[in-house]
Scaffold this motif. Structure first.
Motif, short mmCIF file in Angstrom:
data_model
loop_
_atom_site.label_atom_id
_atom_site.label_comp_id
_atom_site.label_asym_id
_atom_site.label_seq_id
_atom_site.Cartn_x
_atom_site.Cartn_y
_atom_site.Cartn_z
N HIS A 27 0.86 -1.18 0.00
CA HIS A 27 0.00 0.00 0.00
C HIS A 27 0.90 1.24 0.00
CE1 HIS A 27 -3.27 2.68 1.06
NE2 HIS A 27 -2.60 3.08 2.13
N ARG A 28 0.67 2.17 -0.91
CA ARG A 28 1.48 3.40 -1.05
C ARG A 28 2.97 3.09 -1.20
NH1 ARG A 28 0.17 8.07 2.86
NH2 ARG A 28 1.14 9.21 1.17
N GLN A 131 5.49 5.31 11.11
CA GLN A 131 4.27 5.03 10.35
C GLN A 131 4.42 5.38 8.87
OE1 GLN A 131 1.05 7.32 11.97
NE2 GLN A 131 1.90 9.27 11.29
N SER A 135 4.58 -0.62 5.90
CA SER A 135 3.35 -0.82 5.16
C SER A 135 3.01 -2.31 5.10
CB SER A 135 3.46 -0.26 3.74
OG SER A 135 2.17 -0.17 3.15
N THR A 138 -2.37 -4.24 2.24
CA THR A 138 -3.62 -3.47 2.35
C THR A 138 -3.50 -2.45 3.46
OG1 THR A 138 -4.68 -4.94 3.97
CG2 THR A 138 -4.97 -5.52 1.62
N LYS A 139 -4.23 -1.36 3.30
CA LYS A 139 -4.26 -0.32 4.32
C LYS A 139 -4.81 -0.87 5.63
CE LYS A 139 -6.06 4.31 5.21
NZ LYS A 139 -6.90 5.40 4.68
N LYS A 142 -2.12 -2.74 7.45
CA LYS A 142 -1.14 -1.80 7.99
C LYS A 142 -1.70 -1.18 9.27
CE LYS A 142 1.19 2.56 7.57
NZ LYS A 142 1.54 3.75 6.83
N ASN A 143 -2.93 -0.70 9.20
CA ASN A 143 -3.53 -0.06 10.37
C ASN A 143 -3.67 -1.02 11.55
OD1 ASN A 143 -3.71 2.31 8.92
ND2 ASN A 143 -5.87 2.04 8.38
#
Length: 183
Positions: A27-28, A131, A135, A138-139, A142-143
């Motif tokens: 992600h990113r 943070q 990563s 998927t977001k 990660k979260n």
């Protein structure tokens, strides 16, 4: 709970498993790689030791070139356990470095980064998870990884926050160089 400020003479950087095709699925991804590059450049400017990990490189591939090229003077620790702390030589070298504070970067935040952070905390290290420089594919994962690490006692930080925390003042000899990295 009191959180100690990170100090240059106590701190090291850890770069975990930014390898092969897996790194390309993060992600990113572009932002992640840029932030890890900034952290490596800054660690060198601030004379912080860098501990570089690779998860089974024969299967996952080597660290991506954009990061690997910045660490040509460092030998990676190969591991097969998800936690970097399963690599006994790493633990020995961490202890002998005299560094008790670790800034953690890498992938994936809900697996290898998460398990490493828990083991480091268990080993009485103070851990800051950047943070910006971790990563997962998927977001959501990660979260989840970030939340679990924070619940376990890790400090959550960002690239800019931790670098300014280490320097403490605009009079620091590396301030201008670090500031340029952050623009």
């Amino acid at each position: 709970m009191k959180i100690d400020m990170f100090e240059m003479d106590k701190t090291a950087l850890m770069v975990i498993d930014v390898q092969g095709r897996l790194a390309q699925m993060m992600h990113r991804k572009k932002f992640l790689i840029e932030q890890i590059q900034i952290m490596i450049h800054a660690a060198k400017l601030l004379d912080l030791p860098i501990f570089w990990l690779e998860q089974y490189p024969q299967g996952l591939g080597e660290t991506v070139d954009e990061i690997k090229q910045l660490m040509q003077d460092i030998k990676p620790y190969e591991k097969i356990s998800f936690s970097s702390c399963g690599q006994q030589q790493l633990l020995t070298d961490l202890r002998s470095s005299g560094r008790s504070q670790l800034i953690v970067t890498g992938i994936e935040s809900h697996v290898c980064v998460y398990q490493t952070v828990l083991d480091l905390l268990d080993g009485q290290f103070q851990v800051a998870v950047n943070q910006d420089a971790v990563s997962s594919r998927t977001k959501a994962n990660k979260n989840l990884g970030m939340a679990r690490m924070q619940q376990a006692g890790a400090t959550i930080t960002s690239t800019e926050m931790v670098l300014f925390e280490l320097m403490r003042t605009a009079e620091h000899p590396s301030f201008k160089q670090i500031s340029k990295l952050l623009k």
